[in-house]
Design an enzyme around this catalytic site. Sequence first.
Site, PDB file in Angstrom:
ATOM      1  N   ILE A 168       0.916  -0.776  -0.064  1.00 42.06           N
ATOM      2  CA  ILE A 168      -0.101   0.022   0.216  1.00 42.06           C
ATOM      3  C   ILE A 168       0.986   0.962   0.383  1.00 42.06           C
ATOM      4  O   ILE A 168       0.606   2.471  -0.491  1.00 42.06           O
ATOM      5  CB  ILE A 168      -1.051   0.110   1.005  1.00 42.06           C
ATOM      6  CG1 ILE A 168      -2.088  -1.591   1.247  1.00 42.06           C
ATOM      7  CG2 ILE A 168      -1.728   1.499   1.715  1.00 42.06           C
ATOM      8  CD1 ILE A 168      -2.962  -1.290   0.051  1.00 42.06           C
ATOM      9  N   THR A 223       3.422  -8.438   5.552  1.00 44.12           N
ATOM     10  CA  THR A 223       2.579  -8.843   5.243  1.00 44.12           C
ATOM     11  C   THR A 223       2.909  -8.899   3.566  1.00 44.12           C
ATOM     12  O   THR A 223       2.007 -10.298   2.947  1.00 44.12           O
ATOM     13  CB  THR A 223       1.185  -8.035   4.931  1.00 44.12           C
ATOM     14  OG1 THR A 223       0.706  -7.903   6.759  1.00 44.12           O
ATOM     15  CG2 THR A 223      -0.590  -9.103   4.174  1.00 44.12           C
ATOM     16  N   SER A 231      -1.812 -14.548  -0.363  1.00 40.56           N
ATOM     17  CA  SER A 231      -1.548 -15.506  -1.404  1.00 40.56           C
ATOM     18  C   SER A 231      -1.757 -15.228  -2.691  1.00 40.56           C
ATOM     19  O   SER A 231      -1.525 -16.192  -3.853  1.00 40.56           O
ATOM     20  CB  SER A 231      -3.683 -15.695  -1.575  1.00 40.56           C
ATOM     21  OG  SER A 231      -3.840 -16.510   0.455  1.00 40.56           O
ATOM     22  N   HIS A 233      -7.964 -10.989  -6.631  1.00 45.27           N
ATOM     23  CA  HIS A 233      -9.547 -11.177  -6.789  1.00 45.27           C
ATOM     24  C   HIS A 233     -10.367 -10.711  -7.707  1.00 45.27           C
ATOM     25  O   HIS A 233     -10.037  -9.271  -7.693  1.00 45.27           O
ATOM     26  CB  HIS A 233     -10.540 -11.407  -5.454  1.00 45.27           C
ATOM     27  CG  HIS A 233      -9.312 -11.829  -4.384  1.00 45.27           C
ATOM     28  ND1 HIS A 233      -9.310 -13.033  -4.117  1.00 45.27           N
ATOM     29  CD2 HIS A 233      -8.114 -11.328  -3.025  1.00 45.27           C
ATOM     30  CE1 HIS A 233      -8.619 -13.721  -2.928  1.00 45.27           C
ATOM     31  NE2 HIS A 233      -8.272 -12.267  -2.392  1.00 45.27           N
ATOM     32  N   VAL A 289       9.375   4.967  13.234  1.00 43.06           N
ATOM     33  CA  VAL A 289       8.604   5.483  13.965  1.00 43.06           C
ATOM     34  C   VAL A 289       8.752   5.732  15.372  1.00 43.06           C
ATOM     35  O   VAL A 289       7.649   4.109  15.346  1.00 43.06           O
ATOM     36  CB  VAL A 289       7.311   6.030  13.091  1.00 43.06           C
ATOM     37  CG1 VAL A 289       6.623   7.081  13.784  1.00 43.06           C
ATOM     38  CG2 VAL A 289       7.514   6.295  11.250  1.00 43.06           C
ATOM     39  N   LYS A 294     -11.554 -16.337   3.501  1.00 43.27           N
ATOM     40  CA  LYS A 294     -12.230 -16.692   2.190  1.00 43.27           C
ATOM     41  C   LYS A 294     -12.060 -18.185   2.398  1.00 43.27           C
ATOM     42  O   LYS A 294     -11.741 -19.401   1.344  1.00 43.27           O
ATOM     43  CB  LYS A 294     -11.827 -16.662   1.176  1.00 43.27           C
ATOM     44  CG  LYS A 294     -11.735 -15.036   0.813  1.00 43.27           C
ATOM     45  CD  LYS A 294     -11.830 -14.463  -0.193  1.00 43.27           C
ATOM     46  CE  LYS A 294     -11.665 -12.755  -0.628  1.00 43.27           C
ATOM     47  NZ  LYS A 294     -10.609 -12.839   0.310  1.00 43.27           N
ATOM     48  N   CYS A 316      22.286 -20.315  -8.455  1.00 37.71           N
ATOM     49  CA  CYS A 316      20.616 -20.955  -7.872  1.00 37.71           C
ATOM     50  C   CYS A 316      21.018 -21.749  -9.349  1.00 37.71           C
ATOM     51  O   CYS A 316      19.966 -21.701 -10.126  1.00 37.71           O
ATOM     52  CB  CYS A 316      19.840 -19.545  -7.626  1.00 37.71           C
ATOM     53  SG  CYS A 316      18.286 -20.956  -7.706  1.00 37.71           S
ATOM     54  N   CYS A 338      18.638 -24.212  -8.889  1.00 30.10           N
ATOM     55  CA  CYS A 338      17.054 -24.770  -8.990  1.00 30.10           C
ATOM     56  C   CYS A 338      16.169 -23.897  -9.819  1.00 30.10           C
ATOM     57  O   CYS A 338      15.640 -24.640 -11.192  1.00 30.10           O
ATOM     58  CB  CYS A 338      16.377 -24.614  -7.453  1.00 30.10           C
ATOM     59  SG  CYS A 338      17.233 -25.638  -6.857  1.00 30.10           S
ATOM     60  N   CYS A 362      15.885 -27.117  -3.281  1.00 35.60           N
ATOM     61  CA  CYS A 362      17.167 -27.005  -2.647  1.00 35.60           C
ATOM     62  C   CYS A 362      17.193 -25.731  -1.420  1.00 35.60           C
ATOM     63  O   CYS A 362      17.921 -25.821  -0.212  1.00 35.60           O
ATOM     64  CB  CYS A 362      18.340 -26.878  -2.766  1.00 35.60           C
ATOM     65  SG  CYS A 362      19.342 -25.483  -3.741  1.00 35.60           S
TER      66      CYS A 362
END
Lengths: 490, 419, 119
Positions: free
Chosen positions: A12, A40, A45, A49, A172, A249, A399, A401, A436
């Site tokens: 945000i 977050t 997920s 949406h 802060v 949900k 890397c 993988c 890995c």
Amino acid sequence: MYDVAIIGAGIIGSFISRELSKYDLKTVLLEKDNDVSNGTTKANSAIIHAGYDALFKTNKGKFNALGNPMFDKVCKELDVPFKRIGSYVVAYNEKEIKTLKELFKNGKKLGIPDMEIINGDELRKREPNLSDEIVAGLYAKTAGIVGPFELCIALCENAVENGVELLLNYEVNNIEKTKSGFKITSNEKSIEAKYVINCAGVYADEINNMVNKSKFKITPRRGQYYLLDKSANGLVNSVIFQCPNEMGKGVLVTPTVHGNILVGPNSEDIMDKEGTQTTSNSLKFVKESASKSIKNIPFNEVITTFSGLRAEPTGGDFIIEESDTEGFINVAGIKSPGLSASPAIAEHVVEIIKEINDGLKENKDFNPIRKEMVRFSELDDQKKAELIKKDERYGRIICRCENVTEGEIVDVINRLVGARTVDGVKRRTRPGMGRCQGGFCGPRVVEILARELGKSVEEIVKSNKESYIITEETKGDIDYDKKEKKLALS
Amino acid sequence: MLNYDIVVIGGGPAGLAAAIEAKKNGVKDILVIERDRELGGILQQCIHNGFGLHVFNEELTGPEYAEKFIDELKNQGIEYMLDTMVLDITEDRKISAINTENGLMNIHAKALILSMGCRERTRGAINIPGTRPAGVFSAGTAQRFINMEGYMVGKKVVILGSGDIGLIMARRMTLEGAKVEAVAELMPFSGGLTRNIVQCLDDYNIPLLLSHTIIEIKGKERVEGVVIAKVDENRKPIPGTEKHIECDTLLLSVGLIPENELSLKAGVNIDPRTNGPIVNESMETKVKGIFACGNVVHVHDLVDFVTKESKKAGKSASKYVLGELVEKEEIIKTNADEGIGYIVPQRIRMSNVDEKLELFMRVKDVYKNVKLVIKADGEVIKEFKRKHLAPGEMEIISLNSSLLEGKQVSNISVSVKGA
Amino acid sequence: MNKEVVCIVCPMGCHIKVKKDENLYLGYTVEGNKCKRGKEYGIKELTNPTRIITTTVKIKNSHLRRLPVKTNEPVAKDKIFECMKVINKVSIKAPIKVGDVVLENILDTGVDIVASRSM
């Protein structure tokens, strides 16, 4: 004196800062951690949406519906992975079919396009691994998946390129209303700004309560996830939701933009705002719950588990408004579908600022395009060859993988809003994201970070300040006796 | 397009032995591709001794063992590329690889030997709940940091998993000044050699907690502790047995997984029991001309056996290139019966077997004084007495080909039977 | 003097009891071993347990910062940490060949510390 100080460089705060960089403003983005996208935004997920779920006449409903169509453009401008893969809400019985119909109706009111309710057989034709128990599903074509931390980092990079100042490690401690605006204090230094935008995620209540009489409370609502290896790719090709209930949900199963499968989350209110640990009970619940909707989820292909905290506000809806203190704007309680709503929220917040400020002057030099990311593994052979010729570091895979080259790692360290930590590199260009989990590339990434940043290897951290990886060099002066390391001689 | 008779992917012990043996059997153009900055693979970080007892009749450290093969490879004039990563292989043995010097290379091989080794299982794979702080390392990653890069990864350490790598790292961390609080093992027995339990744990008074696991990792930024608990016979934690151990580091030695992402690209099929390619008596995969050996096929306990198996792969690949491998014939399937976890090879064509047919296998449990019973189409053809069998130790049996000669056998099974 | 040891000569892992007994030619009774080598091992563990030390030393001018080394002979078990203290102070320069002595006669034991790879 800044015009605007934004507190919190999650999705945000970052979106708002980039939106504000389109105007002739002196903006500062304040982040308590040593990297952006560290709360977050890094653990959710990753779904955009369609928007039928959040109720009509709520902020959630309004901004989700507005936000969803905005992703194509912004992700293109910022070179961020985004795919519209569609979603299904599945129903097991008549009662849940009723819920589907309600969702459909709600979606219609909100103007969500391209929805349909289909029966179980049709559903399994499209998604063969869905449970035989499922009798119907609500399809929404416009649902999508995105790389949330990639988007957040890209937004910050573009904002900084367009003049926004980013202050990391700026926690802060206090905010004071002054005659001309606000004085914001951290451990290090104070700054002043005309307007303050509070995007502090799970801490938004504490930031608000420093200034405002009208208080609110944010409860961290934890969700836990499994991430499956790319070998599970194809298990589902769209986002599969269960019918929503009062806690959210439900558990979903979805592909990620990088081709992994994500399973989760559960939902539990906790006290600790840093409480991102996983627990065996919740992971078990997620596993059992997801197995109801999808057959044969290969849980033996799990590469990691993680949890994220949603910022659950009192009142339940997004708080997006100028507070009772003039010039102090709250953008709080942005839980799901916050990511989907973020571009629309950012535009709306700019409107609020415009109104308080009696208009804003445009930034004529604003450049919406972010310098392209190199994704070596996605290039064709000719492009790969050309790239290595130009810079040999693209010829060295670090890397194995995810097939990430040294060139890509060096690039994300040296960009604006560059990576400073192992996790920072991982979120930007993916070494350590694979099966890995950094076992092979970890030591190499530490070495490259140290070299590029001119630091010693001991100074390189995984994520936050105290997350040191190396304790010391070997062959130091070790007092073996003092450490009670007596041999077993008896 | 570069052309070679044989390309070997991976310059660890398996790839080195295979390449050398192929050269000795008359194939000239051989290329070994290694992704690291030097040859030798994981042996270069296994600085402890105990390697080579079967192959060289002496106890060597990992780097010493590797160096013997590296020297031989160089003496044989076999070509190798370092710091080179194979991105893709195809069923018709086209390889795309990159490095800093040559850029993107397309290479064709008449025969391909897969020897990419294995990787360590991670915390995620075994689902240890808790926070995700720094200080959780797989044992091999810690080994590389300490032995090659010269950096300590912690001061107070708990190790999960008592396989040999876990045991060896307990001693290594102790010698470098760390305090190892405990080694926890999920199973009621250790997966490591007795000798390592004695010399790496008992010598230093490090407790080995059998039938224990870690149920939570604590610490926000760096590990601050772990919660361990006893497990019941189903390996489920027993409530009430939880104990908190303060530590700053958790090492995981919880198993190895063959690295077959490339193999899959070439259409090789994988045995779910070994997690490696299904191979025949010549270490050839289902895809003609693509061979595999070492830990990419199944996880070995001793490098000596990797060498043995890889020599076979190298020799077979050379035969294939020279047109000497018998391709068409009845296939005998091997079958892991009662008590046996897996058998390699899974397929046998008797024409390519010399005097002895060797079967590599692992048992599922610890057994004392038992017999390994070999049956051909249900009929016992041979029994081997064993005083001691354990899942941590690979078992090799050697059958005289004459036992199967002239018989139309379609299945060979091995089982464990009480004596 | 009594001692119980786990025999490491073979994978059987016999639990051996070693007891001092002046009357015997060897000076000890050994129980629980299933072979002759186990008996020898048991007595050695009681009288003079020794171990090979494998570790690293600092190295300069090389692509790696540590060189693997070992003792060319086993050293007394109770000297391991003392040896480590000395080994930890060693710093050498590449190039070096496998088998080269990096430290002679450690703690007057007659044992040398040798490089276990070339670098």
